[in-house]
Design an enzyme around this catalytic site. Sequence first.
Site, short mmCIF file in Angstrom:
data_model
loop_
_atom_site.label_atom_id
_atom_site.label_comp_id
_atom_site.label_asym_id
_atom_site.label_seq_id
_atom_site.Cartn_x
_atom_site.Cartn_y
_atom_site.Cartn_z
N SER A 113 0.81 -1.22 0.00
CA SER A 113 0.00 0.00 0.00
C SER A 113 0.84 1.27 0.00
O SER A 113 1.64 1.48 -0.89
CB SER A 113 -0.96 -0.04 1.19
N HIS A 114 0.68 2.11 1.01
CA HIS A 114 1.35 3.41 1.05
C HIS A 114 2.71 3.34 1.75
O HIS A 114 3.34 4.37 1.94
CB HIS A 114 0.44 4.41 1.77
N ASP A 277 -2.22 6.43 -3.71
CA ASP A 277 -1.09 5.82 -3.00
C ASP A 277 -0.43 4.70 -3.80
O ASP A 277 -0.75 4.48 -4.97
CB ASP A 277 -1.53 5.33 -1.62
N ASP A 279 -0.64 1.47 -4.11
CA ASP A 279 -1.42 0.46 -4.82
C ASP A 279 -2.74 1.00 -5.36
O ASP A 279 -3.57 0.24 -5.85
CB ASP A 279 -1.68 -0.75 -3.91
N ASP A 281 -5.43 2.59 -3.94
CA ASP A 281 -6.75 2.57 -3.31
C ASP A 281 -7.07 3.82 -2.49
O ASP A 281 -8.23 4.10 -2.21
CB ASP A 281 -6.97 1.28 -2.48
N ARG A 282 -6.04 4.60 -2.11
CA ARG A 282 -6.33 5.83 -1.36
C ARG A 282 -6.43 7.02 -2.31
O ARG A 282 -5.94 6.97 -3.43
CB ARG A 282 -5.22 6.10 -0.34
N LYS A 376 -11.29 -0.03 -1.59
CA LYS A 376 -11.41 1.41 -1.80
C LYS A 376 -10.70 1.74 -3.11
O LYS A 376 -9.88 0.95 -3.59
CB LYS A 376 -10.87 2.18 -0.62
C1 G1P Z 1 -5.35 2.65 9.22
C2 G1P Z 1 -6.53 3.55 8.96
C3 G1P Z 1 -7.73 2.73 8.55
C4 G1P Z 1 -7.38 1.87 7.33
C5 G1P Z 1 -6.15 1.05 7.64
C6 G1P Z 1 -5.69 0.26 6.41
O1 G1P Z 1 -5.63 1.77 10.29
O2 G1P Z 1 -6.84 4.32 10.13
O3 G1P Z 1 -8.80 3.60 8.26
O4 G1P Z 1 -8.44 1.02 7.01
O5 G1P Z 1 -5.07 1.90 8.06
O6 G1P Z 1 -5.37 1.11 5.34
P1 G1P Z 1 -5.13 2.02 11.80
O7 G1P Z 1 -3.63 2.19 11.75
O8 G1P Z 1 -5.79 3.28 12.27
O9 G1P Z 1 -5.58 0.81 12.58
ZN ZN Z 2 -3.29 1.45 -0.43
#
Ligand code: G1P
Ligand code: ZN
Length: 543
Positions: A113-114, A277, A279, A281-282, A376
């Site tokens: 992901s990010h 981001d 991948d 999705d953000r 997402k």
């Molecule tokens: C964080 C974000 C949450 C998202 C997750 C995965 O989780 O707050 O909304 O779904 O990353 O991308 P957290 O670190 O708060 O548990």
């Molecule tokens: Zn992502």
Amino acid sequence: MAAIEVATAPFDDQKPGTSGLRKKVGVFQQPHYVENFVQAVFDTVDGLAGGLLVVGGDGRYFNERAIQTILKMAAANGVARVLVGQNGLLSTPAASCVIRGRGAAGGFILSASHNPGGPDGDFGLKFNTAAGGPAPEGVTGPIYERTRTIEHYLTVDAPDLDLATRGTAELDGTVVEVVDPVADYGGLMERLFDFAAIRDLFASGFRLRYDAMNAVTGPYAKAILEDALGAPAGTVVRAEPLPDFGGAHPDPNLVHAKDLFDLMMGPDAPDLGAASDGDGDRNLIIGRGRFVTPSDSLAVLAANAQLAPGYAQGIKGVARSMPTSRAADRVAETLGVPCFETPTGWKFFGNLLDAGMATLCGEESAGTGSDHVREKDGLWAVLLWLNVLAARRRSVDDIVREHWRTYGRNYYARFDYEEVDATAATALMDELRGKLEHLLDHKAGGHTVAYADDFAYTDPVDGSTAAKQGVRILFDDGSRVVFRLSGTGTAGATLRVYLERYEPDPAKQDAEVRTALASVIQAAEELAGIQRHTGRTEPDVVT
Ligand code: G1P
Ligand code: ZN
């Protein structure tokens, strides 16, 4: 060529989290590490042998290596056909789209992901089911159990396949098709959105800057925004996916997409700035001089979704994670549709989307999406915004302010306290939980507590429950503060404090956010003793 059985031994750290396995690259590079996890999937998931499998990732370092391993194992495990994105690329939402659209039995998505990439960065491996979403507990549980006892895996002794060229190859009876990673997804976007209206918008001189952060959405954004919708060449910047994202952190927030933010606040700002981001999705949405919080974005999109052909019939409901601001709730109320409040994490939206109870969903952490896929979707959010802008021909700032005048403004911020001592963070949460019942009518920061609980969720579709999802404290003026510990942090604990104040008066909707939230910030400190527990007077990150 025939399948060969390779002896292996279990690793003890292959329990998939909400985003699959996510570890340092070096962990995945251990001999048999990828193989063990992949074999555990083949051993426990029905329909893969003799079925269709989708494979692709965000292009980060180790992406292609892992894909070659998976392809050979898929052949050895009797998968009939594998679709793999050209150059090993598939954004997370595009993978979801391909799995659903082609009737696959599932798919492997390779991404962290990010998180930063490169040899010293992170890598990830996730299995999504036939519905197109991340495997639920009932699937990941058996996968994990299998990784704990695994003794061998199956592969074939074959040269690597050419992933750079589209076309079909055969691997020990399995057909491997290298496909255009954009085509299926682009087709879906074209069905959802009014491409002709968006083309007219660009033709009229509308300017967009889309920052792909040298991550996976580059080819998608170029094909859709520049080639199909006629945005001028150069609209998409940092368009080439790089194994290390050019050394940058592919997280589209105001810290890591600071250049975009500065441009959008400056004199030469285009009409819209957007980013996604690693991948895909953000999303990040910034109008000229106006950053749109993800919570507001969800609310504005819910209020305007019917302007897009894919949502012209209206939306069935909205779902938001508990800490996401309550701006979308007011839109749902006006539309006369339900608004669901779910625990943090995208997986909680799946049942609501499958059951047709919600159409749009979102999280404050830059995740927005709909029932078109089961992830997402960053570029989707940008296209829905473009569709709204094309239909309304007003600026982002105008649209947001008008939204506030109509529904009220939910001033909102998230404070993150990172790498907090885990014991101290737990003590803070325990102390809060211990006094919840006594908080009613208690005054803090000049606000009066009207309600306090530790959020628990019962899924309206399957009745499953999730407890202890975060402390929420509501005040009698509609303000709110939420406390929870991150489930994704890697070092120590991350305390997240979500602050919200509702302002219905249009004359008071132009304050600076931190100023508007001052009394709620004060209330959070009084109620939780953040400084007393953690020693911190300021958050590390404010979003
Ligand atoms: C964080 C974000 C949450 C998202 C997750 C995965 O989780 O707050 O909304 O779904 O990353 O991308 P957290 O670190 O708060 O548990
Ligand atoms: Zn992502």
